[in-house]
Design a protein around this motif. Structure first.
Motif, PDB file in Angstrom:
ATOM      1  N   TYR A  58       3.899   6.714  -2.312  1.00  0.00           N
ATOM      2  CA  TYR A  58       4.809   6.475  -3.434  1.00  0.00           C
ATOM      3  C   TYR A  58       4.978   4.976  -3.684  1.00  0.00           C
ATOM      4  O   TYR A  58       5.079   4.537  -4.829  1.00  0.00           O
ATOM      5  CB  TYR A  58       6.172   7.126  -3.176  1.00  0.00           C
ATOM      6  N   LEU A  59       5.009   4.213  -2.594  1.00  0.00           N
ATOM      7  CA  LEU A  59       5.147   2.766  -2.736  1.00  0.00           C
ATOM      8  C   LEU A  59       3.922   2.182  -3.440  1.00  0.00           C
ATOM      9  O   LEU A  59       4.050   1.338  -4.329  1.00  0.00           O
ATOM     10  CB  LEU A  59       5.341   2.112  -1.365  1.00  0.00           C
ATOM     11  N   TYR A  60       2.727   2.653  -3.068  1.00  0.00           N
ATOM     12  CA  TYR A  60       1.516   2.193  -3.752  1.00  0.00           C
ATOM     13  C   TYR A  60       1.587   2.514  -5.243  1.00  0.00           C
ATOM     14  O   TYR A  60       1.200   1.709  -6.084  1.00  0.00           O
ATOM     15  CB  TYR A  60       0.263   2.841  -3.149  1.00  0.00           C
ATOM     16  N   ARG A  61       2.088   3.697  -5.555  1.00  0.00           N
ATOM     17  CA  ARG A  61       2.201   4.092  -6.964  1.00  0.00           C
ATOM     18  C   ARG A  61       3.192   3.190  -7.698  1.00  0.00           C
ATOM     19  O   ARG A  61       2.941   2.769  -8.822  1.00  0.00           O
ATOM     20  CB  ARG A  61       2.620   5.556  -7.059  1.00  0.00           C
ATOM     21  N   GLU A  62       4.318   2.900  -7.062  1.00  0.00           N
ATOM     22  CA  GLU A  62       5.307   2.006  -7.670  1.00  0.00           C
ATOM     23  C   GLU A  62       4.699   0.633  -7.947  1.00  0.00           C
ATOM     24  O   GLU A  62       4.860   0.079  -9.039  1.00  0.00           O
ATOM     25  CB  GLU A  62       6.521   1.839  -6.751  1.00  0.00           C
ATOM     26  N   VAL A  63       4.012   0.095  -6.953  1.00  0.00           N
ATOM     27  CA  VAL A  63       3.393  -1.227  -7.116  1.00  0.00           C
ATOM     28  C   VAL A  63       2.359  -1.179  -8.233  1.00  0.00           C
ATOM     29  O   VAL A  63       2.304  -2.075  -9.088  1.00  0.00           O
ATOM     30  CB  VAL A  63       2.764  -1.711  -5.789  1.00  0.00           C
ATOM     31  N   HIS A  64       1.552  -0.122  -8.242  1.00  0.00           N
ATOM     32  CA  HIS A  64       0.525   0.015  -9.281  1.00  0.00           C
ATOM     33  C   HIS A  64       1.156   0.025 -10.675  1.00  0.00           C
ATOM     34  O   HIS A  64       0.719  -0.715 -11.568  1.00  0.00           O
ATOM     35  CB  HIS A  64      -0.279   1.296  -9.060  1.00  0.00           C
ATOM     36  N   LEU A  65       2.167   0.845 -10.877  1.00  0.00           N
ATOM     37  CA  LEU A  65       2.795   0.951 -12.197  1.00  0.00           C
ATOM     38  C   LEU A  65       3.432  -0.366 -12.635  1.00  0.00           C
ATOM     39  O   LEU A  65       3.283  -0.786 -13.787  1.00  0.00           O
ATOM     40  CB  LEU A  65       3.846   2.066 -12.188  1.00  0.00           C
ATOM     41  N   MET A  66       4.127  -1.010 -11.716  1.00  0.00           N
ATOM     42  CA  MET A  66       4.808  -2.248 -12.082  1.00  0.00           C
ATOM     43  C   MET A  66       3.811  -3.381 -12.312  1.00  0.00           C
ATOM     44  O   MET A  66       3.982  -4.188 -13.233  1.00  0.00           O
ATOM     45  CB  MET A  66       5.839  -2.612 -11.015  1.00  0.00           C
ATOM     46  N   ALA A  67       2.773  -3.445 -11.496  1.00  0.00           N
ATOM     47  CA  ALA A  67       1.760  -4.493 -11.685  1.00  0.00           C
ATOM     48  C   ALA A  67       1.012  -4.268 -12.999  1.00  0.00           C
ATOM     49  O   ALA A  67       0.745  -5.212 -13.750  1.00  0.00           O
ATOM     50  CB  ALA A  67       0.789  -4.495 -10.510  1.00  0.00           C
ATOM     51  N   TRP A  68       0.695  -3.025 -13.288  1.00  0.00           N
ATOM     52  CA  TRP A  68      -0.035  -2.677 -14.509  1.00  0.00           C
ATOM     53  C   TRP A  68       0.781  -3.008 -15.758  1.00  0.00           C
ATOM     54  O   TRP A  68       0.273  -3.584 -16.710  1.00  0.00           O
ATOM     55  CB  TRP A  68      -0.378  -1.188 -14.460  1.00  0.00           C
ATOM     56  N   HIS A  69       2.089  -2.692 -15.714  1.00  0.00           N
ATOM     57  CA  HIS A  69       2.908  -2.886 -16.902  1.00  0.00           C
ATOM     58  C   HIS A  69       3.460  -4.311 -17.013  1.00  0.00           C
ATOM     59  O   HIS A  69       3.410  -4.917 -18.083  1.00  0.00           O
ATOM     60  CB  HIS A  69       4.062  -1.882 -16.921  1.00  0.00           C
TER      61      HIS A  69
END
Length: 198
Positions: A155-166
């Protein structure tokens, strides 16, 4: 560290030893912490409960625990002995040093250490809502935190991915935020993405 990473609440699932039913309990970290001792001593001196011997001892440190970690996995009893040897400075009967330890010195010393460091072991007292049985359970915070990290890592990887992407923030910038701070941005991002799909 755990509070900063995941918040104040600990959710625990326990098995009732009487009826076997699972029960969920939520514990606030602030409920577990005792006020810090003012000017704690390095060495303590106390009489062993089962004898007249006086022990001069210190509390275990993280370095002590690291030193016995490998041994503890193979021989827990030997690891306890090694830890107690590290913490015990001297054992005397009056003014005479004792060369031979009383039989239950390890158990007695462990009790003394627990008295002087009440947060070394966190014991939760709870009752089963199904059968009413009251019981104590040891909360091993280190193990709990490690398992929680392993569980939450995807879940943390997903959070980082979404925030970095956006937001185009670096991983370090995102991870330097508290969980609650990241959640604000993730909720805003979720709201924005939902509106965009309408």
């Amino acid at each position: 560290v755990r509070r900063l990473a995941f918040g104040e609440a600990l959710s625990c699932i326990l098995d009732c030893p009487a009826c076997g039913k699972k029960l969920n309990i939520d514990v606030q970290i602030s409920q577990l912490l005792l006020p810090q001792t003012q000017n704690p001593a390095y060495w303590y001196r106390a009489r062993l409960p089962q004898s007249n011997a006086q022990a001069t001892f210190r509390l275990p440190t993280g370095a002590d625990q690291e030193a016995i970690a490998d041994l503890a996995a193979q021989d827990p009893s030997a690891a306890v002995d090694m830890l107690m040897n590290a913490c015990l400075h001297s054992l005397t009967d009056g003014d005479m040093p004792l060369e031979i330890w009383p039989e239950d010195v390890v158990g007695d010393l462990a009790k003394l250490i627990a008295e002087h460091d009440p947060q070394a072991e966190l014991i939760l007292n709870t009752a089963c809502p199904e059968c009413g049985h009251r019981f104590d359970v040891l909360l091993d915070v280190g193990t709990y935190f490690a398992e929680e990290i392993n569980h939450r890592l995807p879940y943390l990887y997903r959070e980082v991915h979404l925030m970095a992407w956006h937001y185009h923030w670096s991983e370090a910038e995102i991870l330097s935020m508290t969980r609650s701070h990241r959640k604000i941005y993730l909720d805003l991002l979720d709201e924005t993405l939902r509106e965009a799909t309408l």
